[in-house]
Design a protein around this motif. Sequence first.
Motif, short mmCIF file in Angstrom:
data_model
loop_
_atom_site.label_atom_id
_atom_site.label_comp_id
_atom_site.label_asym_id
_atom_site.label_seq_id
_atom_site.Cartn_x
_atom_site.Cartn_y
_atom_site.Cartn_z
N SER A 210 -15.60 -1.27 1.83
CA SER A 210 -15.04 -0.08 2.45
C SER A 210 -14.98 1.06 1.45
CB SER A 210 -13.64 -0.37 2.98
OG SER A 210 -13.01 0.79 3.44
N SER A 211 -15.13 2.26 1.94
CA SER A 211 -15.08 3.42 1.06
C SER A 211 -13.65 3.79 0.72
CB SER A 211 -15.77 4.62 1.72
OG SER A 211 -15.09 4.95 2.93
N TYR A 212 -12.72 3.18 1.39
CA TYR A 212 -11.33 3.44 1.07
C TYR A 212 -10.54 2.17 1.37
CZ TYR A 212 -10.32 3.60 6.06
OH TYR A 212 -10.19 3.28 7.37
N ASN A 213 -9.45 2.04 0.74
CA ASN A 213 -8.57 0.90 1.00
C ASN A 213 -7.16 1.41 1.18
OD1 ASN A 213 -10.30 -1.55 0.66
ND2 ASN A 213 -10.72 -0.54 -1.28
N GLU A 214 -6.60 1.16 2.33
CA GLU A 214 -5.29 1.68 2.65
C GLU A 214 -4.24 1.10 1.73
OE1 GLU A 214 -6.07 2.48 7.40
OE2 GLU A 214 -4.89 0.76 6.76
N GLN A 215 -3.30 1.95 1.36
CA GLN A 215 -2.21 1.52 0.49
C GLN A 215 -0.94 1.36 1.30
OE1 GLN A 215 -1.83 3.37 -3.37
NE2 GLN A 215 -3.88 4.21 -3.26
N PHE A 216 -0.20 0.33 0.98
CA PHE A 216 1.07 0.05 1.64
C PHE A 216 2.17 0.17 0.60
CE2 PHE A 216 -0.35 -1.43 5.78
CZ PHE A 216 -1.69 -1.67 5.54
N PHE A 217 3.18 0.94 0.96
CA PHE A 217 4.24 1.25 0.00
C PHE A 217 5.46 0.36 0.18
CE2 PHE A 217 3.08 5.10 -2.30
CZ PHE A 217 1.93 5.48 -1.60
N GLY B 6 -2.23 -10.94 0.03
CA GLY B 6 -3.66 -10.66 0.15
C GLY B 6 -4.13 -9.45 -0.64
N HIS B 7 -3.19 -8.69 -1.18
CA HIS B 7 -3.54 -7.51 -1.97
C HIS B 7 -3.62 -7.85 -3.45
CE1 HIS B 7 -2.21 -4.26 1.16
NE2 HIS B 7 -3.19 -5.03 1.57
N ASP B 8 -4.54 -7.15 -4.16
CA ASP B 8 -4.74 -7.46 -5.56
C ASP B 8 -4.54 -6.26 -6.48
OD1 ASP B 8 -8.43 -7.49 -5.33
OD2 ASP B 8 -6.94 -5.92 -4.92
N GLY C 280 6.55 15.40 -3.08
CA GLY C 280 5.66 14.31 -2.75
C GLY C 280 5.49 13.40 -3.95
N PRO C 281 5.08 12.16 -3.72
CA PRO C 281 4.88 11.21 -4.83
C PRO C 281 3.79 11.68 -5.78
CG PRO C 281 5.00 10.07 -2.71
CD PRO C 281 4.90 11.53 -2.41
N GLN C 282 3.97 11.35 -7.07
CA GLN C 282 2.97 11.64 -8.11
C GLN C 282 2.46 10.32 -8.67
OE1 GLN C 282 2.08 14.91 -9.27
NE2 GLN C 282 3.19 15.56 -7.44
N PHE C 283 1.14 10.20 -8.77
CA PHE C 283 0.51 8.97 -9.24
C PHE C 283 0.79 8.75 -10.72
CE2 PHE C 283 -2.57 5.65 -9.31
CZ PHE C 283 -3.33 5.79 -10.48
N ILE C 284 1.28 7.54 -11.07
CA ILE C 284 1.54 7.20 -12.47
C ILE C 284 0.36 6.42 -13.03
CG2 ILE C 284 3.07 6.06 -14.11
CD1 ILE C 284 5.33 6.36 -12.06
N PHE C 285 0.11 5.25 -12.49
CA PHE C 285 -1.05 4.45 -12.89
C PHE C 285 -1.31 3.35 -11.87
CE2 PHE C 285 2.28 3.07 -16.16
CZ PHE C 285 2.85 2.12 -15.35
N GLN C 286 -2.44 2.68 -12.07
CA GLN C 286 -2.87 1.62 -11.16
C GLN C 286 -3.31 0.40 -11.96
OE1 GLN C 286 -6.89 1.40 -9.08
NE2 GLN C 286 -5.59 2.14 -7.43
N TYR C 287 -2.97 -0.78 -11.47
CA TYR C 287 -3.35 -2.02 -12.12
C TYR C 287 -4.19 -2.87 -11.20
CZ TYR C 287 -0.66 -1.41 -16.32
OH TYR C 287 -0.21 -0.94 -17.53
N TYR C 288 -5.25 -3.40 -11.78
CA TYR C 288 -6.16 -4.32 -11.07
C TYR C 288 -6.69 -5.31 -12.09
CZ TYR C 288 -10.45 -5.94 -8.79
OH TYR C 288 -11.46 -6.71 -8.27
N GLU C 289 -6.72 -6.56 -11.72
CA GLU C 289 -7.15 -7.62 -12.63
C GLU C 289 -6.41 -7.54 -13.97
OE1 GLU C 289 -11.45 -7.38 -12.76
OE2 GLU C 289 -11.61 -8.81 -11.10
N LEU D 88 7.96 4.41 -6.56
CA LEU D 88 7.32 3.70 -5.46
C LEU D 88 6.17 2.85 -5.97
CD1 LEU D 88 7.15 6.73 -3.04
CD2 LEU D 88 8.54 4.71 -2.67
N CYS D 89 6.07 1.68 -5.41
CA CYS D 89 4.95 0.78 -5.69
C CYS D 89 4.11 0.71 -4.42
CB CYS D 89 5.50 -0.59 -6.08
SG CYS D 89 4.28 -1.90 -6.11
N ALA D 90 2.81 0.74 -4.57
CA ALA D 90 1.91 0.61 -3.42
C ALA D 90 0.87 -0.44 -3.73
CB ALA D 90 1.23 1.94 -3.12
N SER D 91 0.57 -1.27 -2.75
CA SER D 91 -0.46 -2.29 -2.98
C SER D 91 -1.63 -2.07 -2.04
CB SER D 91 0.12 -3.70 -2.81
OG SER D 91 0.33 -4.02 -1.46
N SER D 92 -2.79 -2.54 -2.47
CA SER D 92 -4.00 -2.43 -1.67
C SER D 92 -4.95 -3.53 -2.10
CB SER D 92 -4.65 -1.07 -1.85
OG SER D 92 -4.95 -0.83 -3.22
#
Lengths: 112, 116
Positions: free
Chosen positions: B100-107, B28-30, B42-51, B90-94
């Motif tokens: 919603s103003s935020y979307n929870e991420q699941f690792f 259900g996550h995209d 702590g984790p450091q953000f690398i990048f995010q993919y959508y569509e 780590l990979c996280a999906s949402s």
Amino acid sequence: TQLLEQSPQFLSIQEGENLTVYCNSSSVFSSLQWYRQEPGEGPVLLVTVVTGGEVKKLKRLTFQFGDARKDSSLHITAAQPGDTGLYLCAGEANNAGNMLTFGGGTRLMVKP
Amino acid sequence: DAGVTQSPTHLIKTRGQQVTLRCSPKSGHDTVSWYQQALGQGPQFIFQYYEEEERQRGNFPDRFSGHQFPNYSSELNVNALLLGDSALYLCASSWRGGFSSYNEQFFGPGTRLTVL
């Protein structure tokens, strides 16, 4: 660049004691999330706070978001050995599109 | 309902080599985000993919690249590996949709990369 500072970095306490972990920033976050991470595993979401001044409780854990949405705290009452782990706070800035900025983490050890 | 899965679990490479890590998002996550977590940090953000496009990028060099497939799964590629690339990835999906103003991420559980 947004930074989140967590304190303390390490905490070793006896079972039954209370503790508070702090997460501070000079930046405003639209939401702040608390995670717990076990060795060799990914972070597991505990709670998300989004409203300034918001307080959420999860059994013995109490989470608070600062009025200005720049800081947060996690308070654990009567800690148990099962609470041992790495606690991470992570903030999402306005319009950040899910990009999370993590604090450095607080490593908690609860001794029986 | 399967959560976020990552492969491989562990990987050992030598300096200069290239590596590909894989992630399947929660049903259900995209949206897939990648993070690097060095030991004791702590984790450091690398990048995010959508569509299937990179939407946001953290402070990481071009040696780090990625891809998202039509089924929302994602790959992280790292070229010319350095010793300092040793970390838990780590990979996280949402779910980006909704109001919603935020979307929870699941690792996911992460991939432990060791560069020798």
